[in-house]
Design an enzyme around this catalytic site. Sequence first.
Site, PDB file in Angstrom:
ATOM      1  N   ALA A  66      -0.429  -3.649 -10.146  1.00 34.38           N
ATOM      2  CA  ALA A  66      -1.046  -4.773 -10.845  1.00 34.38           C
ATOM      3  C   ALA A  66      -2.006  -4.188 -11.876  1.00 34.38           C
ATOM      4  O   ALA A  66      -2.373  -3.019 -11.799  1.00 34.38           O
ATOM      5  CB  ALA A  66      -1.809  -5.627  -9.839  1.00 34.38           C
ATOM      6  N   GLY A 105       1.602  -3.071  -6.787  1.00 37.28           N
ATOM      7  CA  GLY A 105       2.400  -4.207  -7.229  1.00 37.28           C
ATOM      8  C   GLY A 105       3.721  -3.793  -7.860  1.00 37.28           C
ATOM      9  O   GLY A 105       4.687  -4.567  -7.851  1.00 37.28           O
ATOM     10  N   GLU A 108       5.949  -3.398  -5.005  1.00 38.66           N
ATOM     11  CA  GLU A 108       6.188  -4.728  -4.432  1.00 38.66           C
ATOM     12  C   GLU A 108       7.201  -5.513  -5.268  1.00 38.66           C
ATOM     13  O   GLU A 108       8.026  -6.246  -4.736  1.00 38.66           O
ATOM     14  CB  GLU A 108       4.868  -5.492  -4.318  1.00 38.66           C
ATOM     15  CG  GLU A 108       3.943  -4.864  -3.287  1.00 38.66           C
ATOM     16  CD  GLU A 108       2.591  -5.541  -3.238  1.00 38.66           C
ATOM     17  OE1 GLU A 108       1.784  -5.298  -4.151  1.00 38.66           O
ATOM     18  OE2 GLU A 108       2.347  -6.312  -2.305  1.00 38.66           O
ATOM     19  N   GLU A 128      -3.258   0.504  -2.546  1.00 37.89           N
ATOM     20  CA  GLU A 128      -4.295  -0.538  -2.663  1.00 37.89           C
ATOM     21  C   GLU A 128      -5.525  -0.262  -1.811  1.00 37.89           C
ATOM     22  O   GLU A 128      -6.644  -0.587  -2.205  1.00 37.89           O
ATOM     23  CB  GLU A 128      -3.713  -1.898  -2.279  1.00 37.89           C
ATOM     24  CG  GLU A 128      -2.815  -2.525  -3.334  1.00 37.89           C
ATOM     25  CD  GLU A 128      -1.364  -2.089  -3.236  1.00 37.89           C
ATOM     26  OE1 GLU A 128      -1.078  -1.096  -2.528  1.00 37.89           O
ATOM     27  OE2 GLU A 128      -0.510  -2.747  -3.845  1.00 37.89           O
TER      28      GLU A 128
HETATM   29  N1  CAA Z   1      -4.118  -1.117 -13.953  1.00 37.68           N
HETATM   30  C1  CAA Z   1      -4.745  -0.951 -15.135  1.00 37.68           C
HETATM   31  N2  CAA Z   1      -4.847   0.243 -15.751  1.00 37.68           N
HETATM   32  C2  CAA Z   1      -4.300   1.290 -15.145  1.00 37.68           C
HETATM   33  C3  CAA Z   1      -3.641   1.192 -13.912  1.00 37.68           C
HETATM   34  C4  CAA Z   1      -3.545  -0.092 -13.311  1.00 37.68           C
HETATM   35  N3  CAA Z   1      -2.904  -0.282 -12.159  1.00 37.68           N
HETATM   36  N4  CAA Z   1      -3.196   2.417 -13.559  1.00 37.68           N
HETATM   37  C5  CAA Z   1      -3.559   3.241 -14.532  1.00 37.68           C
HETATM   38  N5  CAA Z   1      -4.226   2.579 -15.495  1.00 37.68           N
HETATM   39  C6  CAA Z   1      -4.737   3.111 -16.762  1.00 37.68           C
HETATM   40  C7  CAA Z   1      -5.852   4.104 -16.544  1.00 37.68           C
HETATM   41  O1  CAA Z   1      -7.096   3.465 -16.479  1.00 37.68           O
HETATM   42  C8  CAA Z   1      -5.732   4.960 -17.775  1.00 37.68           C
HETATM   43  O2  CAA Z   1      -6.307   4.258 -18.850  1.00 37.68           O
HETATM   44  P1  CAA Z   1      -7.081   5.034 -20.017  1.00 37.68           P
HETATM   45  O3  CAA Z   1      -6.054   5.907 -20.642  1.00 37.68           O
HETATM   46  O4  CAA Z   1      -7.581   3.944 -20.880  1.00 37.68           O
HETATM   47  O5  CAA Z   1      -8.166   5.803 -19.335  1.00 37.68           O
HETATM   48  C9  CAA Z   1      -4.237   5.003 -18.026  1.00 37.68           C
HETATM   49  O6  CAA Z   1      -3.699   3.866 -17.344  1.00 37.68           O
HETATM   50  C10 CAA Z   1      -3.544   6.238 -17.501  1.00 37.68           C
HETATM   51  O7  CAA Z   1      -3.920   6.433 -16.149  1.00 37.68           O
HETATM   52  P2  CAA Z   1      -4.275   7.877 -15.584  1.00 37.68           P
HETATM   53  O8  CAA Z   1      -5.244   8.554 -16.467  1.00 37.68           O
HETATM   54  O9  CAA Z   1      -4.672   7.695 -14.155  1.00 37.68           O
HETATM   55  O10 CAA Z   1      -2.865   8.605 -15.710  1.00 37.68           O
HETATM   56  P3  CAA Z   1      -2.202   9.632 -14.725  1.00 37.68           P
HETATM   57  O11 CAA Z   1      -0.915  10.006 -15.335  1.00 37.68           O
HETATM   58  O12 CAA Z   1      -3.170  10.690 -14.335  1.00 37.68           O
HETATM   59  O13 CAA Z   1      -1.896   8.794 -13.379  1.00 37.68           O
HETATM   60  C11 CAA Z   1      -1.115   6.964 -12.083  1.00 37.68           C
HETATM   61  C12 CAA Z   1      -1.001   7.736 -13.402  1.00 37.68           C
HETATM   62  C13 CAA Z   1      -0.663   7.824 -10.905  1.00 37.68           C
HETATM   63  C14 CAA Z   1      -0.245   5.729 -12.186  1.00 37.68           C
HETATM   64  C15 CAA Z   1      -2.585   6.553 -11.849  1.00 37.68           C
HETATM   65  O14 CAA Z   1      -3.061   5.918 -13.010  1.00 37.68           O
HETATM   66  C16 CAA Z   1      -2.833   5.621 -10.715  1.00 37.68           C
HETATM   67  O15 CAA Z   1      -2.911   6.051  -9.581  1.00 37.68           O
HETATM   68  N6  CAA Z   1      -3.011   4.327 -11.016  1.00 37.68           N
HETATM   69  C17 CAA Z   1      -3.402   3.329 -10.077  1.00 37.68           C
HETATM   70  C18 CAA Z   1      -2.295   2.934  -9.181  1.00 37.68           C
HETATM   71  C19 CAA Z   1      -2.740   1.850  -8.264  1.00 37.68           C
HETATM   72  O16 CAA Z   1      -3.766   1.928  -7.612  1.00 37.68           O
HETATM   73  N7  CAA Z   1      -1.930   0.802  -8.191  1.00 37.68           N
HETATM   74  C20 CAA Z   1      -2.205  -0.296  -7.345  1.00 37.68           C
HETATM   75  C21 CAA Z   1      -2.879  -1.339  -8.144  1.00 37.68           C
HETATM   76  S1  CAA Z   1      -3.445  -2.612  -7.121  1.00 37.68           S
HETATM   77  C22 CAA Z   1      -2.120  -3.618  -6.899  1.00 37.68           C
HETATM   78  O17 CAA Z   1      -1.056  -3.393  -7.374  1.00 37.68           O
HETATM   79  C23 CAA Z   1      -2.475  -4.792  -6.052  1.00 37.68           C
HETATM   80  C24 CAA Z   1      -1.367  -5.670  -5.678  1.00 37.68           C
HETATM   81  O18 CAA Z   1      -0.747  -5.497  -4.676  1.00 37.68           O
HETATM   82  C25 CAA Z   1      -1.107  -6.887  -6.429  1.00 37.68           C
END
Ligand code: CAA
Length: 615
Positions: A66, A105, A108, A128
Amino acid sequence: MDQQAGPLRQERHGAVLVLVIDAPPVNALGHALRAALWQAIEVAEADATVGAVLIRAAGRTFPAGADISEFGQPPRAPQLPDLCDRIEACPKPVLAAIHGTALGGGLELALAAHARIARADAMLGLPEVTLGILPGAGGTQRVPRLIGAEQALRLMLTGKPVPAAEALALGLLDGVVEDGLEVAALRLAEGLVGRRLTATRDRREGMRDGAAYQAAVAAARLAQAGARLPAGARIVDCVEAAQLLPIEQGMVFERAAFADLVATPEAAGLRHAFFAERAAARFPEAKAEARPVAQLGVIGAAGSDLALLALQAGCPVVLVEPNRPQLVEALERIAAAQETAVQEGRLTPAARDADWERLTPALGAAALADSDLVLVADAGLLAEAAEAAPPGAVLALTGRGALPDSPRASDMIGLRLVGGRLAELAVGPQTAPEAVATARAVARRLGLLCLRAAAPGGIAGRVMLAGRAAVTHLLAQGEAPARVAGALRGFGLPQLAPEAAAEAPETGASAGRIIAQVLSAMANEGARLLERGIAQRASDIDFALVAGLGFPRWQGGPMFWADQRGLLILRRDLAEWGQEAPEIWAMAPLIADLAAQGGHFADHAAQAGSGQKDA
Ligand code: CAA
């Protein structure tokens, strides 16, 4: 005809409608993308010429979740759980083709499709819990239906992603391909045209052994008892509900738990920490090219910890210390740390021997003649190091002082190890961007997180010292040590708690005041670092404390804490306490300025120069 606009592209390949998600950088499932996916599924369902739908992603990854930046804002329809249900309800088969990291998400969404295929190097996970929440788009209900409670709980409670092969073995995927995912997925989708696949909600593979399911739930519940953060226990409840309730009710149960958790202060703190970490990765020097570093020099016995890290990272190291007994002691420290690692099974004897072979001890700085970066752990030896190191070699000073004026100023940078995990890079006005990039590359190679500061740096240490000074003052004023310790433990800062006392964590009114006094001192010091330009952004200070010195991640950091309470309150408190101990609480002018504008520390961050992140 193919449609190319927005976060979703559509392509037609015969009877297969291909939906290509294209929302850089990580294809997060923000509102515009959700709306486009919903619309596309509606159209696909109505269009008699569409026989199957394939969802894949452009760029580096299948959706990584998400859009976290939308959490805490009013939800906008279509919400992700509804979109997942909509996809699942599509009477035509929907196939998800996964590459990169299908997280949260994103996974999911894939689980709501009727079949899933992934590239072998893909990673699938439900992280999450690391954000203080739970999979809120049906994950807690669909995953255990496919893979059972034990494995579902492992994925959700650790938050650790698993490789595609493991996901296949678990039952999350239907196929894995080495490469050629697009073609393989299209072929598979063509084969699905006209078929009706069982929706994930109607599958039961993971629920056949009801007793095992319940045992896994009971074990996980026991493990969560007394946990500081609420998400784990709520995940267990939801997985239990998946077995006990029809899926519609299970989904409602999950959604309520998600709504509760996402609104907790802990989740807000964890979100802040997530974005603070990523903001800290933006360096103005990101475009500069790092110089190659084949050999690392360390001068000064105090640098033995960094020498050890470099050896562990496979880097050849020259360790210089002109004082022979001190050199011997430094070598003994390295050897002792390696022995411990061997005994604990973290290092094989062969790897230890190889590390040792890469280490060259020396008494004279001349041995640094081939070092591409020299860590100067003794400021008194800087002149010698600067003379001996080859032209272009970076001189990274690990001490507290400012960077000295020198003909080699453009090669100089501060590099301070904080808590064994974080390297604070202190950049001087003359430091060359390439020197910054080189020091950063080396620090990362050593497995360290990096934070950029302006020289003289020392962000985490200064802020922690301010907190310590407040604690010392409180005790000197007669505050009971047990009470101070209880309050700090309750907040999650046992490292600041006075040693004498071992009272249970305390969170009452007096604890609130103690925390406010300690945290205000820290935020005040942070404000000074911002004023002086030593810290680039308030969130950098929070990141430094969390990553380097064990500040509780779910509390976000001292600047976040102050922002959450409001700077008007901080100003009021500092005005009062500053009379009592100005050396600790005399207000930084920035606080008065921001408070007068109704602002936050985070606003100051927005004004500061934002750098770029390198790949
Ligand atoms: N939402 C919004 N922005 C996100 C994001 C997300 N889920 N994941 C990454 N970003 C953004 C980061 O903030 C970053 O932005 P900037 O360039 O502006 O700083 C950009 O995307 C790149 O991210 P990284 O620097 O972390 O890139 P990376 O290649 O090192 O890692 C990744 C990529 C493994 C996907 C890592 O970003 C990550 O772990 N992201 C989060 C994943 C996560 O926690 N997902 C679950 C979300 S909660 C959810 O989904 C709830 C639900 O059930 C509905």
